[in-house]
Design an enzyme around this catalytic site. Structure first.
Site, PDB file in Angstrom:
ATOM      1  CG  HIS A   1      -2.046   0.908   1.220  1.00  0.00           C
ATOM      2  ND1 HIS A   1      -3.148   0.706   0.434  1.00  0.00           N
ATOM      3  CD2 HIS A   1      -2.287   2.047   1.909  1.00  0.00           C
ATOM      4  CE1 HIS A   1      -4.028   1.682   0.642  1.00  0.00           C
ATOM      5  NE2 HIS A   1      -3.513   2.510   1.526  1.00  0.00           N
TER       6      HIS A   1
ATOM      7  CG  ASP B   1      -4.723  11.958  -4.838  1.00  0.00           C
ATOM      8  OD1 ASP B   1      -5.286  12.855  -5.485  1.00  0.00           O
ATOM      9  OD2 ASP B   1      -5.042  11.675  -3.673  1.00  0.00           O
TER      10      ASP B   1
ATOM     11  CG  ASP C   1     -10.881  -0.932 -12.091  1.00  0.00           C
ATOM     12  OD1 ASP C   1     -10.301  -0.192 -12.916  1.00  0.00           O
ATOM     13  OD2 ASP C   1     -10.642  -2.149 -11.985  1.00  0.00           O
TER      14      ASP C   1
END
Length: 361
Positions: free
Chosen positions: A35, A138, A129
Site C-alpha cells: 500500500h 494523487d 476502477d
C-alpha cells in the site's frame, strides 16, 4: 519530553524512529497490505538510510517488503488502482542493495499493471476502477514516478512517454488560472462534484496538490540530461512553487486543508500538505526552476511544521493535524475530514521535507 532536534536530518530520524517504535514492519497500517501509506513512509526511511548509513532504516524497510514479496517475486496487490504502484519504488533500492532478482520480478509485475488499467478516451488512467473516467492529482505521483524510474533502469522509454502523457492530461483537466490545480477531473461529468461544463472538481485539496508537485520533481529527476521534457517539467514545478508561496499562511508558515481559502474560519492548517509544499519548493529551487529567494518560504514552512511537533510520554515524536485519506468533494467535505496523529501520510511526507531541506541547507 524529547530534546528538540536541530538539523533537518535529526528531525527525519526522530520521525522514523517514532513510527518504527510503534509498529513492526509487518504491522505498519494498513497491516499486511502492499500500500502507498507504507510506501510513502518507507521511501522516506530509505532516504535517511542513504544519508546516514544507519542500517536500521534499511533493515526495517526490507522486512516490510519481504513480508509481502515471496521468493518468486510474487506480490499481492489491489489491481485496478494507481495507489497499488507506489510502494514499488522500494523494490529498486532493495535490488541495488542485495542483487536479489525477485525484487526486479516484483517490479515487473507492478509495471504490467499499467497495461490493465482502464483509461479515458485520450488514455488517462482512471484513479480507481470504481471512479470511472476520473483522473485524480494523487495518481500522477502514485504511478508516474515508478513508471519513470522503471523506464530509466530497465530501458523502456515508452513508459516515460506514458507518464508525461498522464501529466499533460491531468494538468489540462485540473489547472486553474491562479496556478493551483483542483483535486480531480471527470471526463464523463457524472461525478456529483464535477463541473457540468468542464468536469473539474470544485476545490484545491492540500495533499493532492502536494503529490503533483512531488511527481513533477521526481519524474524530472529520472529523465536523462537533454530530454526535452526536463525543461517543461522544471517550468511547471517552478510555476507551482511560486503559486504555493502566494497561499502560504503568513503567521504560521503553513498551508490550509483547502489551499486557497485560508480566510475562512473553519479551514485549518494541515501538516502533510505543508510538508509536501516544503519539499516541492525546495526541489524547485534545487532544480534551478524557481528563484532561490523562495527557499525562505520553504524554511518558514519547515519551521512551522516543527513548531507543531509534540512528544509523547516516551519522548517520541508526534506529528498532529494530518488529514486522513479522502475522496473528492466540496469545501464542506474537506473541512469535515478527521485529523490523525503520526498517520503515515504525514510522517512520511514530513521526512521527505526534512530530506529536501537537508539537501538545500
Amino acid at each position: 519530553m524529547s530534546m528538540t532536534p536541530g538539523a533537518p536530518i535529526d528531525w527525519a530520524k526522530a520521525a522514523c524512529d517514532a513510527v518504527m517504535a510503534a509498529y513492526t514492519p509487518e504491522e505498519l497500517p494498513p497491516a499486511g497490505k502492499w500500500h502507498y501509506h507504507q510506501g510513502v513512509f518507507l521511501t522516506g526511511a530509505v532516504q535517511v538510510w542513504e544519508r546516514t548509513g544507519d542500517v536500521r532504516y534499511f533493515d526495517y524497510t526490507k522486512r516490510y517488503v519481504d513480508h509481502l514479496v515471496d521468493e518468486l517475486g510474487n506480490v499481492v496487490v489491489a489491481k485496478g488502482e494507481l495507489d497499488a504502484i507506489q510502494a514499488g519504488l522500494l523494490l529498486f533500492t532493495l535490488e541495488d542493495a542485495t542483487g536479489d532478482s525477485r525484487y526486479r520480478e516484483a517490479a515487473r509485475k507492478l509495471r504490467a499493471l499499467f497495461d490493465t488499467f482502464n483509461r479515458t478516451r485520450e488514455g488517462g488512467f482512471w484513479h480507481k476502477d470504481h471512479y470511472p473516467y476520473q483522473m485524480w492529482l494523487d495518481g500522477l505521483y502514485m504511478g508516474g514516478v515508478f513508471a519513470a524510474r522503471y523506464a530509466a533502469r530497465y530501458g523502456e522509454p515508452e513508459l516515460v512517454d506514458m507518464a508525461l502523457h498522464q501529466e499533460r492530461l491531468m494538468r489540462r483537466g485540473t489547472l486553474r488560472p491562479d496556478g493551483l490545480l483542483v483535486h480531480a477531473w471527470d471526463e464523463s461529468r457524472r461525478a456529483p462534484w464535477a463541473d457540468p461544463a468542464t468536469g473539474m472538481a470544485p476545490e484545491v485539496w492540500g495533499r493532492a496538490l502536494g503529490w503533483y508537485g512531488v511527481a513533477l520533481a521526481e519524474i524530472r529527476a529520472e529523465l536523462p540530461e537533454g530530454h526535452p521534457a526536463r525543461e517543461d517539467l522544471a517550468a511547471k514545478l517552478g510555476a507551482l512553487a511560486e503559486a504555493l508561496v502566494r497561499y502560504q499562511d503568513a503567521g504560521s508558515g503553513l498551508w490550509h486543508q483547502v489551499v486557497d481559502k485560508g480566510d475562512r474560519p473553519d479551514n485549518w492548517l494541515e501538516l502533510s500538505c505543508s510538508s509536501l509544499y516544503v519539499y516541492s519548493i525546495a526541489e524547485a529551487v534545487r532544480a534551478g526552476a524557481a528563484d532561490p529567494a523562495l527557499l525562505e518560504a520553504a524554511r518558514r514552512g519547515f519551521a512551522g511544521i516543527t513548531a507543531r511537533v509534540e512528544w509523547d510520554a516516551e519522548g517520541r515524536l508526534v506529528l498532529p493535524d494530518i488529514c486522513i485519506g479522502t475522496g473528492v468533494g466540496d469545501y464542506a467535505h474537506y473541512i469535515a475530514r478527521p485529523v490523525s496523529r503520526n498517520d503515515l501520510h504525514g510522517v512520511g511526507t514530513f521526512v521527505w521535507a526534512c530530506m529536501a531541506m537537508d539537501r538545500v541547507d
